[in-house]
Enzyme design. Structure first.
Site, short mmCIF file in Angstrom:
data_model
loop_
_atom_site.label_atom_id
_atom_site.label_comp_id
_atom_site.label_asym_id
_atom_site.label_seq_id
_atom_site.Cartn_x
_atom_site.Cartn_y
_atom_site.Cartn_z
N HIS A 33 0.84 -1.20 0.00
CA HIS A 33 0.00 0.00 0.00
C HIS A 33 0.87 1.26 0.00
O HIS A 33 0.64 2.19 -0.77
CB HIS A 33 -0.94 0.00 1.21
CG HIS A 33 -1.64 1.29 1.41
ND1 HIS A 33 -2.79 1.63 0.73
CD2 HIS A 33 -1.33 2.35 2.21
CE1 HIS A 33 -3.17 2.85 1.10
NE2 HIS A 33 -2.30 3.30 2.00
N GLU A 34 1.89 1.28 0.85
CA GLU A 34 2.77 2.46 0.92
C GLU A 34 3.58 2.61 -0.37
O GLU A 34 3.81 3.73 -0.83
CB GLU A 34 3.68 2.38 2.15
CG GLU A 34 2.93 2.36 3.47
CD GLU A 34 1.92 3.49 3.65
OE1 GLU A 34 2.07 4.57 3.04
OE2 GLU A 34 0.95 3.29 4.41
N HIS A 37 1.59 4.45 -2.82
CA HIS A 37 1.71 5.92 -2.73
C HIS A 37 2.95 6.41 -3.47
O HIS A 37 2.91 7.46 -4.14
CB HIS A 37 1.76 6.37 -1.28
CG HIS A 37 0.45 6.31 -0.57
ND1 HIS A 37 -0.68 6.92 -1.04
CD2 HIS A 37 0.10 5.69 0.58
CE1 HIS A 37 -1.68 6.70 -0.20
NE2 HIS A 37 -1.24 5.94 0.79
N HIS A 41 3.05 9.05 -6.56
CA HIS A 41 3.92 10.22 -6.58
C HIS A 41 4.76 10.23 -7.85
O HIS A 41 4.90 11.26 -8.52
CB HIS A 41 4.80 10.25 -5.34
CG HIS A 41 5.56 11.52 -5.18
ND1 HIS A 41 6.67 11.61 -4.39
CD2 HIS A 41 5.39 12.76 -5.69
CE1 HIS A 41 7.15 12.84 -4.43
NE2 HIS A 41 6.38 13.56 -5.21
#
Length: 168
Positions: A33-34, A37, A41
């Protein structure tokens, strides 16, 4: 100390020790999940960019609101200046509106990181066997539901200050 998150300034995924060193399904899913991100980005995902802009605007306003909202009725009584009281209330409510918007913009960012980025990453890179993918989806849904509470709480806080009558 800040928990699991992606830091866009440092361009770094940070994981809590139990997720960084863990081998559980939850640890792998949270890490994916991270990383989702980070992929957002890298791809200049516009809701993530908007969220970053709102965070920069919300930080100073939130600090001001913490002082202004509770003190505005007292300052109004002391100064007996309706203009000052209205201005202070406007500043405080404005910060609550921005915080609410921030939480609402966060929802698509989090759902995208989980379901458009993390799940396909886990499946395509074969980090999880197919039998674990439904459980990974359930973990991501459970995490996503926590992000639904933030805008709800922000809206309730805003409505609390907008309703007529005493606020204590």
């Amino acid at each position: 100390k800040q928990g699991d998150h992606y830091d866009p300034q440092a361009r770094c995924v940070r994981l809590s020790p139990n997720h960084f060193h863990g081998h559980s399904l939850a640890a792998i899913t949270v890490a994916a999940h991270e990383v989702g991100h980070a992929i957002q980005h890298g791809g200049d995902y516009s809701p993530m960019r908007l969220r970053g802009q709102l965070i920069e605007l919300a930080r100073p306003l939130e600090k001001i609101a913490r002082v202004v909202l509770p003190l505005s009725p007292i300052l109004l009584l002391i100064t007996r200046s309706p203009a000052l009281g209205a201005g202070l209330l406007f500043i405080g409510l404005g910060s609550l509106v921005i915080a609410t918007l921030l939480h609402l913009v966060t929802l698509p960012v989090e759902f995208d990181a989980s379901f458009r980025r993390a799940l396909p990453l886990l499946a395509q890179a074969r980090y999880l066997p197919p039998s674990d993918r439904p459980a990974a989806r359930n973990i991501l849904w459970a995490c996503a539901l926590t992000y639904l509470t933030q805008p709800a709480m922000s809206l309730l806080q805003l409505l609390r200050w907008l309703r007529p009558g005493p606020r204590f």
